[in-house]
Enzyme design. Structure first.
Site, mmCIF file in Angstrom:
data_model
loop_
_atom_site.group_PDB
_atom_site.id
_atom_site.type_symbol
_atom_site.label_atom_id
_atom_site.label_comp_id
_atom_site.label_asym_id
_atom_site.label_seq_id
_atom_site.Cartn_x
_atom_site.Cartn_y
_atom_site.Cartn_z
ATOM 1 N N SER A 1 10.818 -24.432 -6.231
ATOM 2 C CA SER A 1 9.583 -25.083 -6.676
ATOM 3 C C SER A 1 9.963 -26.346 -7.427
ATOM 4 O O SER A 1 11.103 -26.501 -7.873
ATOM 5 C CB SER A 1 8.814 -24.173 -7.637
ATOM 6 O OG SER A 1 9.447 -24.151 -8.911
ATOM 7 N N ASP A 2 9.029 -27.237 -7.617
ATOM 8 C CA ASP A 2 9.260 -28.332 -8.550
ATOM 9 C C ASP A 2 9.194 -27.744 -9.973
ATOM 10 O O ASP A 2 8.804 -26.585 -10.176
ATOM 11 C CB ASP A 2 8.228 -29.448 -8.350
ATOM 12 C CG ASP A 2 8.769 -30.786 -8.853
ATOM 13 O OD1 ASP A 2 9.630 -30.773 -9.762
ATOM 14 O OD2 ASP A 2 8.323 -31.833 -8.363
ATOM 15 N N ALA A 3 9.615 -28.531 -10.957
ATOM 16 C CA ALA A 3 9.724 -28.033 -12.332
ATOM 17 C C ALA A 3 8.384 -27.519 -12.850
ATOM 18 O O ALA A 3 7.403 -28.269 -12.872
ATOM 19 C CB ALA A 3 10.241 -29.150 -13.236
#
Ligand code: NOJ
Length: 749
Positions: free
Chosen positions: A275-277
């Site tokens: 996932s992105d942050a």
């Protein structure tokens, strides 16, 4: 061709992974799916007896292990944390170390949009090979790169990280970057995993506002936004990062259609998805998940294998989710398998630590500096050159005025999204010009104006040097007058203008495209002296250059050219080499025109006949693919191997390009097609081939392209599938996207 990770030697990888998996508890499996930022500087910031951020990560290492760590760049620190990770978990599984290796590590390359402007896959591949080599040397195994999001709205700050607006160019650039990072063997001490991002549609943020929702039709997804990902996957990318925003109402990190049906079933991706942050946490922010536990379960079930987070992973709740049946053990195992496969392929079990002495050597390898210089030279785009002001004739000049605060700013020369740079070795434009001009030419500098500042802060302000310094005792009027006087007294003025690097990138969208601060005023005042002016544009998005485009004789887009930028730019200014880059986007006249693209579809009262706006031309300032050089190119009419082919067959197109000028230069030969009728209506033109060729003065080069089902098919909303129509095509080959499409061929059923 889809990557094959089931080949013979992969059998050993599979066995290793299965034997580990068989030993693991559910909690250990969930641990492998977490990726933590490790913020060492926050150790002192613990409050109320709660553990600090790094203490929390260290506790996780010994609780059930961590899958991955990010944002580390010091080899000693990476070795220390790797040791803690390995010794902390029962099975001794090492951590994957990830980092934003976007356009270089210690050696800084031009920004990605600039690299795309080189239209030179070989130099792009070489550049990322250097970046990957430096990163792996310090213990980083995985680059969160390339960003392959198509960007059609330059208000979006992250346009700078991608390859621009076009899916065909974007695909070639994406594949070259993956090849550069990964090489042919991930266990080599020079290679890293590539993680194309952000899947998918992030570049279509509403109004160009970073992180806002994207609403994209299926036809656009398949024809425009997915192809660069497909190209990266076919090149072997071992990771994909999912995006932040809602795509058509469903957050990307929890979007099963996107992450499983499209990414795995259609695009054939076999690696792991991160996932992105904080994006799994965000499923809650999006008002999609009920709570953190629901967010974790839905992300994993959607196909998001690993969670990137600062604190409290939603994936800590996976143990409970497996117990209560919201997540099946098969789903969990599938994701863990993918992560362990990456670790085994990287050779991490055999070689978890790096040699710090070797790292220090690799980071200063002079060959890397040479690659950065070549890349900066090849990415510059000559937008205008009236009266052939460029190249400057060194033997006829006695003085050069270098003007503008960006001309002498090492931090801005490097561009955003870099962290381990060396300002002392960065060559600014002023440094480069001084060095190249030598003793015989007097080079003087005047900033003219103070730097411009963001209205609102940047997310990177905590990093050193992110915001330009506001010079003390700076008398604005006196400094402007000094710069004007210097220009008046010089043979030529080289003026650098654009955006400061903190004005572009993540969290750096803007509502206008105007030159920030008093830069236009400075340009106008310098031009008014009558001294010939060369404008160097330092940017990562198109800016409103309507006035300069009419009034400044020479305009060279140098982007943020990286650590060797000044040397490269000086070589171009003095004609040691010719610019040859081309725009990877359509350059609007004004912010109100965006989005404006070259591959639009024709409709009622076509806009080539009937203006769309009553207050502005319908055309851009500079076309997609535009870029001049010190050569002058003419094209033969294209010849086709056949004027008629059947669906599924291919034909070749060949064209001869001649340099009629008196200097050697490169030309990027571009092939465009247009389908006249069919199942769907198709764009007025589409890029389907390009090649950058060097041509000596007076010489010719013949370039050949192939057109077949890959180039002639598209995804139609009528059949909801790929189609290749029996129809007629127009075709043209030239130096930019305005070339006449005056050749035809037909495709029969
Ligand atoms: C957020 C960005 O969107 C992504 O591109 C980046 O890789 C991560 N942060 C990690 O820094």
């Amino acid at each position: 061709m889809t990557q094959q990770i089931q080949s013979a030697s992969d059998e050993a990888v599979r066995e290793r992974v299965e034997s580990l998996l068989a030993e693991m508890t559910v909690a250990e499996k969930a641990g492998q799916l977490t990726q933590y930022f490790y913020m060492g500087f926050m150790r002192d910031q613990a409050k109320d007896g709660a553990p600090s951020q790094p203490e929390m990560v260290e506790a996780a290492m010994t609780r059930s292990g961590v899958g991955s760590l990010l944002f580390l760049m010091d080899p000693a620190e990476i070795n220390r944390l790797q040791r803690m990770t390995i010794e902390g978990n029962r099975l001794g599984i090492p951590a994957l170390v990830g980092f934003d290796v976007i356009h270089g590590f210690r050696t800084v390359l031009p920004v990605p949009l600039a690299m795309a402007a080189s239209w030179d896959p070989a130099v792009i591949e070489q550049g990322q090979a250097v970046a990957g080599r430096e990163a792996r040397a310090v213990g980083i195994h995985w680059a969160f790169s390339p960003m392959v999001d198509i960007a059609r709205d330059p208000r979006w700050g992250r346009i700078i990280e991608g390859a621009g607006e076009d899916p065909y160019l974007g695909g070639k650039v994406a594949a070259a970057q993956v090849r550069g990072f990964q090489g042919s063997d991930l266990s080599s001490p020079d290679n890293v995993i590539a993680g194309p991002k952000h899947f998918a549609g992030y570049g279509a943020a509403l109004g160009g506002r970073d992180y806002d929702e994207s609403n994209i039709s299926d036809a656009e997804l398949w024809n425009i936004y997915f192809p660069p990902f497909k190209a990266a996957i076919d090149a072997g990318a071992a990771n994909i990062m999912s995006a932040y925003m809602d795509l058509n109402g469903v957050p990307a990190a929890g979007n099963r259609w996107l992450l499983t049906e499209v990414l795995r079933d259609s695009l054939g991706f076999e690696g792991f998805v991160v996932s992105d942050a904080q994006a799994v946490h965000d499923l809650f922010t999006h008002h999609f998940a009920a709570d953190l536990a629901d967010a974790g379960a839905r992300a994993l079930n959607a196909g998001n294998d690993m969670e990137m987070t600062f604190v409290d992973p939603a994936f800590d709740h996976l143990v409970a989710a497996v117990e209560d049946g919201r997540v099946s053990i098969e789903t969990l195992d599938t994701s863990v398998r993918r992560v362990l496969t990456a670790k085994v392929r990287l050779g991490l079990f055999e070689n978890p630590y790096v040699d710090e002495a070797r790292a220090a050597e690799v980071l200063v390898d002079p060959a890397h500096r040479q690659v950065a210089k070549t890349a900066a030279q090849r990415s510059a785009v000559l937008l205008r050159n009236e009266g052939e002001l460029l190249p400057l004739a060194a033997d006829e000049l006695s003085s050069v005025a270098v003007i503008g605060p960006l001309a002498d700013s090492p931090r801005d020369t490097l561009g955003p999204w870099i962290f381990d740079y060396d300002l002392a070795e960065t060559v600014t434009i002023l440094d480069g010009i001084k060095a190249r001009a030598g003793e015989g030419i007097d080079v003087q500098y005047a900033p003219g104006i103070r730097p411009a500042f963001r209205t609102f802060p940047s997310m990177f302000d905590a990093w050193p040097n992110n915001t330009p310094e506001d010079p003390a005792d700076f008398d604005d009027d006196a400094e402007l007058a000094k710069a004007v006087e210097l220009a008046r007294a010089s043979d030529v003025a080289v003026l650098v203008a654009g955006e400061w690097q903190n004005m572009i990138g993540e969290g750096a969208s803007r509502s206008s495209l105007e030159l920030p601060g008093r830069q236009l005023e400075l340009i106008q005042a310098v031009v008014a002296t009558g001294t010939p002016v060369v404008l160097l544009v330092m940017n990562g998005r198109p800016l409103d250059l309507r006035w300069p485009a009419e009034n400044v004789p020479a305009i060279l887009d140098i982007w943020y050219p990286g650590s060797q930028g000044g040397k490269a730019v000086a070589a171009l200014l003095f004609g040691d080499d010719s610019p040859g880059g081309k725009l990877p986007f359509t350059w609007p006249r004004t912010g109100g025109q965006v989005p404006i693209i070259y591959n639009y579809t024709r409709s009622h009262k076509p806009n080539d006949q009937w203006r769309r706006d009553w207050d502005e031309e319908s055309t851009p300032l500079y076309a997609f693919g535009h870029g001049l050089s010190y050569g002058s190119f003419s094209y033969s009419a294209p010849t086709l191997s056949s004027e008629s082919i059947a669906v599924g067959e291919t034909l070749t197109v060949s064209v001869t390009v001649t340099n009629e000028g008196s200097r050697a230069a490169d030309e990027v030969v571009q092939l465009y097609i247009h389908q006249r009728y069919g199942t769907s209506s198709r764009p007025v033109r589409e890029l389907k081939g390009f090649q950058r060729v060097p041509v000596e003065a007076g010489a010719s080069a013949t370039v050949e392209f192939t057109l077949g089902p890959d180039e002639l098919s598209y995804w139609s909303a009528v059949t909801r599938d790929w189609v290749q129509d029996a129809t007629t095509f127009d075709l043209g080959v030239g130096g930019d996207s305005t070339v006449a499409l005056s050749t035809q061929f037909t495709v029969t059923a």
